[in-house]
Scaffold this motif. Sequence first.
Motif, PDB file in Angstrom:
ATOM      1  N   GLU A 132       0.666  -1.230  -0.483  1.00  0.00           N
ATOM      2  CA  GLU A 132       0.050  -0.107   0.257  1.00  0.00           C
ATOM      3  C   GLU A 132       1.121   0.981  -0.161  1.00  0.00           C
ATOM      4  N   GLU A 133       0.320   2.410  -0.740  1.00  0.00           N
ATOM      5  CA  GLU A 133       1.832   3.472  -1.000  1.00  0.00           C
ATOM      6  C   GLU A 133       1.619   3.692   0.395  1.00  0.00           C
ATOM      7  N   HIS A 134       0.661   4.087   1.855  1.00  0.00           N
ATOM      8  CA  HIS A 134       1.242   5.129   2.451  1.00  0.00           C
ATOM      9  C   HIS A 134       1.947   3.741   3.261  1.00  0.00           C
ATOM     10  N   ILE A 157       0.228   6.098  11.739  1.00  0.00           N
ATOM     11  CA  ILE A 157      -0.066   4.997  12.308  1.00  0.00           C
ATOM     12  C   ILE A 157      -1.454   5.291  13.315  1.00  0.00           C
ATOM     13  N   ILE A 158      -1.174   6.230  14.278  1.00  0.00           N
ATOM     14  CA  ILE A 158      -3.011   6.417  14.886  1.00  0.00           C
ATOM     15  C   ILE A 158      -3.374   6.787  14.558  1.00  0.00           C
ATOM     16  N   VAL A 159      -2.938   7.623  13.368  1.00  0.00           N
ATOM     17  CA  VAL A 159      -4.894   8.749  13.330  1.00  0.00           C
ATOM     18  C   VAL A 159      -5.279   8.024  12.434  1.00  0.00           C
ATOM     19  N   ARG A 160      -4.570   7.074  11.592  1.00  0.00           N
ATOM     20  CA  ARG A 160      -5.061   6.088  10.146  1.00  0.00           C
ATOM     21  C   ARG A 160      -6.200   4.787  11.269  1.00  0.00           C
ATOM     22  N   GLU A 161      -5.232   4.102  12.055  1.00  0.00           N
ATOM     23  CA  GLU A 161      -5.164   3.125  12.399  1.00  0.00           C
ATOM     24  C   GLU A 161      -6.081   2.837  13.898  1.00  0.00           C
ATOM     25  N   TYR A 162      -5.206   3.469  15.030  1.00  0.00           N
ATOM     26  CA  TYR A 162      -6.087   2.967  16.103  1.00  0.00           C
ATOM     27  C   TYR A 162      -7.179   4.117  16.228  1.00  0.00           C
ATOM     28  N   LEU A 163      -7.345   5.898  15.596  1.00  0.00           N
ATOM     29  CA  LEU A 163      -8.226   6.521  16.065  1.00  0.00           C
ATOM     30  C   LEU A 163      -9.491   6.189  16.135  1.00  0.00           C
ATOM     31  N   PRO A 164      -9.815   5.761  14.998  1.00  0.00           N
ATOM     32  CA  PRO A 164     -10.581   5.023  14.251  1.00  0.00           C
ATOM     33  C   PRO A 164     -11.694   3.831  15.266  1.00  0.00           C
ATOM     34  N   TYR A 167     -12.610  14.013  18.306  1.00  0.00           N
ATOM     35  CA  TYR A 167     -11.440  14.462  17.576  1.00  0.00           C
ATOM     36  C   TYR A 167     -10.816  13.629  16.228  1.00  0.00           C
ATOM     37  N   SER A 168     -10.215  14.666  15.434  1.00  0.00           N
ATOM     38  CA  SER A 168     -10.068  14.085  13.585  1.00  0.00           C
ATOM     39  C   SER A 168      -8.901  13.560  14.155  1.00  0.00           C
ATOM     40  N   ALA A 169      -7.839  13.733  12.590  1.00  0.00           N
ATOM     41  CA  ALA A 169      -7.044  13.662  12.602  1.00  0.00           C
ATOM     42  C   ALA A 169      -5.827  14.152  12.684  1.00  0.00           C
ATOM     43  N   SER A 170      -6.283  15.329  12.502  1.00  0.00           N
ATOM     44  CA  SER A 170      -6.254  16.806  12.487  1.00  0.00           C
ATOM     45  C   SER A 170      -5.497  17.037  14.325  1.00  0.00           C
ATOM     46  N   SER A 171      -6.646  16.953  14.627  1.00  0.00           N
ATOM     47  CA  SER A 171      -7.229  17.790  16.224  1.00  0.00           C
ATOM     48  C   SER A 171      -5.924  16.661  17.328  1.00  0.00           C
ATOM     49  N   PHE A 172      -6.138  15.115  17.030  1.00  0.00           N
ATOM     50  CA  PHE A 172      -6.466  14.182  18.096  1.00  0.00           C
ATOM     51  C   PHE A 172      -5.335  14.841  19.072  1.00  0.00           C
ATOM     52  N   SER A 208       4.727  -4.494   7.038  1.00  0.00           N
ATOM     53  CA  SER A 208       5.621  -3.588   7.916  1.00  0.00           C
ATOM     54  C   SER A 208       5.055  -2.329   7.663  1.00  0.00           C
ATOM     55  N   HIS A 209       4.377  -1.310   8.328  1.00  0.00           N
ATOM     56  CA  HIS A 209       3.937   0.219   7.941  1.00  0.00           C
ATOM     57  C   HIS A 209       5.190   0.787   7.563  1.00  0.00           C
TER      58      HIS A 209
END
Length: 536
Positions: free
Chosen positions: A327-329, A354-361, A393-398, A444-445
């Motif tokens: 995956e690109e990211h 990784i926090i905002v893409r995977e764990y926040l949701p 919270y959003s990805a930018s405000s977490f 991996s990431h």
Amino acid sequence: MSDLTRRRLLLSLAAGAAAAVLPAGRARALAVVTGFRLGVAEAAAQDAVLSAFYRGRNFEPLWAGNDPVEVARRNALLSAMAETPLHGFGTARHDPQALLRLLTEARTPYDQGRAEVEMSRALLRLASDLGRGMLVPGETDPHIKREAMAADPLALLTVFPSEDPEVFLRDLWPRTPEYARLLRERMRLDQVIRAGGWGETVPGGRLEPGMTGTAVLRLRDRLIAMGYLRPTARARYDAALAEAVSRFQADHGLEPDGIAGDGTLREINLGPAERLRSVLVALERERWNAAPRGQRHIWVNLPDFSAEIVDDDAVTFRTRAVIGAVEEHRQSPEFSDQMEYMVINPSWFVPRSIIVREYLPQLQRNPNAAGHLRITDSAGRLINRAAVDFSRYSASSFPFAMHQPPGPNNALGEVKFMFPNPWNIYLHDTPARDLFAREVRAFSHGCIRLQRPREFAYHLLARQTDDPEGFFARHLQSGAETRVDLEEPVPVHLEYRTAFTKVRGGLQFRRDIYGRDGRIWEALAARGVEAAPLQG
């Protein structure tokens, strides 16, 4: 400044330079020389480097004239340009015939001056392509985080007149052993293509020991043509054929089980022209990274899923690796840096991406998700998950950070190896040991996971302690997170090579898992590069 004013200024400069070197009264000679110098001045004015160079030598010619030195320079440059297809350049990019026509058609002193500058321009273009490659690495793929090095063009022009031109031009291309071996393999593939290739392709389907038939015969004949099997008339898939298949698989990053399944047959059926494309891409990549890698260095070849420690050009340690997923990211980037230290019993500080893409949701669905991770505020204080409404919270405000403390289940395992870089990439252990048994290891990431991290650490520590294993064990058993500096930082290179050589001859190929070499080939082809035999 108008064109007329600019031309008058150039004429004044050229005439002044001529007057400084010619005796008074030689009007006709002065006019000839002034015409030549005007041509030089006008042509060079289009380029700051060329303009500075010719001003610095009073518009004196570097190439023009019948002096043996000038003739030798011209011949050496034209010969070097004629050899550029060997390096994988398009024939039109460095065309000696076009330059020769320009020289022979320049009848007036003015035109000869302009042709003089074109010779110098051709030299700079050749030096740039050979020294740093035709392409800008990051423009072909954003994951290539390296800048190709090149000689200063003005310094190059300034030094050239005092050098043997043939030696000087020959030294423009990378003097690495890998580049020389790739050139030899390029010529070998040329011969294969001229001879008609490796014969008929092998029909699809699984072929294994004990089988007979047309497909087995084609497999046998193709492996003979490739040099993996001695000539034989045997028509059965016997032990010798299985061993040849195993050798082919090992050279192409496949599991060497001696069985020709779909994946193996796909690689066997690729023709020499397709393999030549990979070699031409590898030559361009070698030009990007031709600087000395270090007497001791760490080499990670992403498509090979491996990490090596290299001492004096010999691999002294090798381990399997897991790289970033496709995956690109999550793809692992390419760059070089210095490994400065290792951390035994590391904490895993989760990258914000990784926090905002995977764990926040996950936390928004269930505040107790990812319970193995600690969540802290900006002051490093542990927060009470139950008291936080994560849906706010959003990805930018977490506002929180997340980390996993040292322990047997830590995502980084027992040790991580650090070469601080903007992309937060490093080498490390992992509790996910089963992944190393896979043939394709992209999970991996972005960081590089090592199958044998302890042995990797021992090998690095052996230069600074008499008991590397005991040293490592004591810190590991303490359970405390411990930083261990390397007394001598080690260069580390994350590379992407789908074609590379063996020191004793022969090529290795790997699959283009991220598609990067395909994009590089497209860019090279757009500049006239062809996967075809050399002319003549």
